[in-house]
Every structure is written in C-alpha cells, then in structure tokens.
Scaffold this motif. Structure first.
Motif, PDB file in Angstrom:
ATOM      1  N   THR A  97       0.754  -1.100   0.065  1.00  0.00           N
ATOM      2  CA  THR A  97      -0.011   0.104  -0.170  1.00  0.00           C
ATOM      3  C   THR A  97       0.856   1.230   0.068  1.00  0.00           C
ATOM      4  O   THR A  97       1.674   1.216   1.046  1.00  0.00           O
ATOM      5  CB  THR A  97      -0.881  -0.135   1.162  1.00  0.00           C
ATOM      6  OG1 THR A  97      -1.811  -1.249   1.265  1.00  0.00           O
ATOM      7  CG2 THR A  97      -1.730   1.227   1.249  1.00  0.00           C
ATOM      8  N   ASN A 128      -2.781  -4.690  -9.792  1.00  0.00           N
ATOM      9  CA  ASN A 128      -3.432  -3.471  -9.305  1.00  0.00           C
ATOM     10  C   ASN A 128      -4.639  -3.855  -8.325  1.00  0.00           C
ATOM     11  O   ASN A 128      -5.753  -4.041  -8.868  1.00  0.00           O
ATOM     12  CB  ASN A 128      -3.620  -2.672 -10.481  1.00  0.00           C
ATOM     13  CG  ASN A 128      -4.197  -1.092  -9.888  1.00  0.00           C
ATOM     14  OD1 ASN A 128      -4.602  -1.036  -8.878  1.00  0.00           O
ATOM     15  ND2 ASN A 128      -3.785   0.006 -10.634  1.00  0.00           N
ATOM     16  N   SER A 130      -5.873  -1.421  -6.418  1.00  0.00           N
ATOM     17  CA  SER A 130      -6.345  -0.234  -5.773  1.00  0.00           C
ATOM     18  C   SER A 130      -7.855  -0.117  -5.792  1.00  0.00           C
ATOM     19  O   SER A 130      -8.638  -0.490  -6.752  1.00  0.00           O
ATOM     20  CB  SER A 130      -5.863   0.830  -6.760  1.00  0.00           C
ATOM     21  OG  SER A 130      -4.511   1.010  -6.672  1.00  0.00           O
ATOM     22  N   TYR A 134      -6.238   7.133  -7.496  1.00  0.00           N
ATOM     23  CA  TYR A 134      -4.914   7.826  -7.035  1.00  0.00           C
ATOM     24  C   TYR A 134      -4.203   8.472  -8.249  1.00  0.00           C
ATOM     25  O   TYR A 134      -4.602   8.227  -9.319  1.00  0.00           O
ATOM     26  CB  TYR A 134      -3.982   6.909  -6.404  1.00  0.00           C
ATOM     27  CG  TYR A 134      -3.419   5.852  -7.539  1.00  0.00           C
ATOM     28  CD1 TYR A 134      -2.271   5.982  -8.126  1.00  0.00           C
ATOM     29  CD2 TYR A 134      -4.162   4.391  -7.550  1.00  0.00           C
ATOM     30  CE1 TYR A 134      -1.839   4.939  -8.901  1.00  0.00           C
ATOM     31  CE2 TYR A 134      -3.860   3.600  -8.378  1.00  0.00           C
ATOM     32  CZ  TYR A 134      -2.763   3.687  -9.201  1.00  0.00           C
ATOM     33  OH  TYR A 134      -2.169   2.899 -10.095  1.00  0.00           O
ATOM     34  N   PRO A 155      -7.659  -0.448 -12.191  1.00  0.00           N
ATOM     35  CA  PRO A 155      -7.688  -1.422 -11.032  1.00  0.00           C
ATOM     36  C   PRO A 155      -8.013  -2.745 -11.568  1.00  0.00           C
ATOM     37  O   PRO A 155      -9.012  -2.883 -12.625  1.00  0.00           O
ATOM     38  CB  PRO A 155      -8.809  -0.916 -10.178  1.00  0.00           C
ATOM     39  CG  PRO A 155      -8.870   0.687 -10.384  1.00  0.00           C
ATOM     40  CD  PRO A 155      -8.450   0.665 -11.946  1.00  0.00           C
ATOM     41  N   THR A 176      -4.544   6.475  -2.768  1.00  0.00           N
ATOM     42  CA  THR A 176      -3.694   5.356  -2.120  1.00  0.00           C
ATOM     43  C   THR A 176      -3.806   4.232  -3.111  1.00  0.00           C
ATOM     44  O   THR A 176      -4.705   4.179  -3.884  1.00  0.00           O
ATOM     45  CB  THR A 176      -4.585   4.553  -0.915  1.00  0.00           C
ATOM     46  OG1 THR A 176      -4.446   5.561   0.035  1.00  0.00           O
ATOM     47  CG2 THR A 176      -3.660   3.432  -0.485  1.00  0.00           C
ATOM     48  N   ARG A 177      -2.484   3.611  -3.543  1.00  0.00           N
ATOM     49  CA  ARG A 177      -2.191   2.786  -4.725  1.00  0.00           C
ATOM     50  C   ARG A 177      -1.925   1.375  -3.746  1.00  0.00           C
ATOM     51  O   ARG A 177      -0.975   1.316  -2.923  1.00  0.00           O
ATOM     52  CB  ARG A 177      -0.754   3.085  -5.232  1.00  0.00           C
ATOM     53  CG  ARG A 177      -0.440   2.313  -6.277  1.00  0.00           C
ATOM     54  CD  ARG A 177       0.885   2.818  -6.991  1.00  0.00           C
ATOM     55  NE  ARG A 177       1.373   1.982  -8.153  1.00  0.00           N
ATOM     56  CZ  ARG A 177       2.126   0.907  -8.200  1.00  0.00           C
ATOM     57  NH1 ARG A 177       2.480   0.327  -6.882  1.00  0.00           N
ATOM     58  NH2 ARG A 177       2.492   0.340  -9.084  1.00  0.00           N
ATOM     59  N   LYS A 178      -2.681   0.274  -4.372  1.00  0.00           N
ATOM     60  CA  LYS A 178      -2.396  -1.032  -3.775  1.00  0.00           C
ATOM     61  C   LYS A 178      -2.097  -2.029  -4.903  1.00  0.00           C
ATOM     62  O   LYS A 178      -2.658  -2.068  -5.947  1.00  0.00           O
ATOM     63  CB  LYS A 178      -3.817  -1.322  -3.131  1.00  0.00           C
ATOM     64  CG  LYS A 178      -3.984  -0.603  -1.837  1.00  0.00           C
ATOM     65  CD  LYS A 178      -5.492  -1.198  -1.182  1.00  0.00           C
ATOM     66  CE  LYS A 178      -5.816  -0.182  -0.178  1.00  0.00           C
ATOM     67  NZ  LYS A 178      -7.154  -0.711   0.455  1.00  0.00           N
TER      68      LYS A 178
END
Length: 190
Positions: A97, A128, A130, A134, A155, A176-178
C-alpha cells in the motif's frame, strides 16, 4: 520470442472483488515486510519508501488468484521460455500500500533472489488492487529507455515482466495505490 519483455492484461477483477480480496488480506496476512526486506542500492540506501507491505501465504489467497497466476505461468514458460518452480502454498506474497500522505515510492530496481539462495526470480507479476483512485504512483519499466505503463493504472489489471527488468513506482501524489506482487522463481540463471 517476443522482443517485448513484459505482458499486460486488462482488468481481471471487478471493483467489488478487489474490495473483498483487499479486506480478506487485511484480516488474514501473516506479517509486515521487515524494514530490511526492501531493496537497497550498493551503498545500502533504501530504494523504497512504503511502510505498509503485508505478507500473506499463497494458500490463503490461492482461491482468488490461482486462475490469473495460471495466465502468468503460461506466458513466462511459453512466451518468455523460462523454467520455473511450482509456487508453494507457504510462499509469501506481497500486498503493498502506497499512500500520498507519505508520498510513497519505489526507486529504480530489479527483483532478485536473496544472496546465497539457489533460485532466481524469473518474473514479477503485479496486480493493481487499488480500490480508490490515485494520482502519481506510475509503474515505469526500463525497456530501451524508461516507459510509463499507462494500462497498469486500471484497477484489476495485471502485468508480468522479467525479474531482471529495471522498474520503479513514482511517488503517490493523491490517494492510495495498492498492488499484489508475486515473484515467479526458477532454477539459477546459467
């Protein structure tokens, strides 16, 4: 063999699935990545500013990701031509994250096996995950020069690239990037 050393897939998961899987990982991860686990340069300086990588065993998330991991296995063996190991149920998978609050980033690096191990990382599969939008946090690969991978911003999208391909994540500027990172290993390079 393709001259391109990466392969990208359009979104494989819906936003509802992404939220469900992220929540599952948040409640079932094994541990946080140790501070010394992130890549560093030859001077020992950390290349990564991201303080929240959760490690979760493959068997816990396999029901959700087995199919897409199979896509990556197919490409890495048949398109890239690499010999790979079967992924073990105990393999730790990274769930990273990156936040805008900390302007998280990951400078240019290559994914390699730890010193003294009898395997090499043949490829990196990024997904990805997210669940909100973001800005920044671009994935850049070095393939005949730096290249922003725009399609990875969606995403649920996935990318597989050579383990020795230099790559970076630019600072997250908003949101926020996940991502999930699965390192595909195989016999030592010869």
């Amino acid at each position: 063999m393709s001259a391109l050393r990466y392969w990208i897939w359009p979104p494989q998961f819906t936003s509802k699935e992404i939220k469900t899987y992220n929540k599952f990982i948040d409640y079932n991860y094994s541990k946080l990545e140790p501070k010394d686990g992130a890549a560093s340069n030859s001077n020992g300086n950390r290349l990564k500013q991201e303080r929240n990588t959760k490690l979760i065993e493959w068997h816990k998330i396999k029901p959700y990701f087995k199919k897409v991991y199979g896509f990556a296995e197919e490409v890495i063996t048949h398109e890239f031509g690499y010999l790979i190991h079967k992924i073990s149920d105990e393999r730790l998978i990274n769930f990273a994250t990156y936040t805008s609050k900390e302007k998280d980033y990951y400078n240019w690096h290559v994914d390699r096996s730890p010193e003294g191990k009898n395997f090499d990382i043949k490829g990196t599969l990024l997904i990805n995950m997210s669940d909100t939008s973001y800005e920044g946090g671009q994935l850049r690969l070095f393939h005949q020069g730096p290249e922003v991978i725009e399609d990875f911003k969606k995403p649920g999208s996935m990318i597989l690239f050579d383990g020795f391909m230099s790559h970076e994540v630019t600072p997250v500027l908003k949101g926020t990037r996940k991502t999930i990172a699965i390192f595909i290993t195989g016999p030592k390079w010869r």
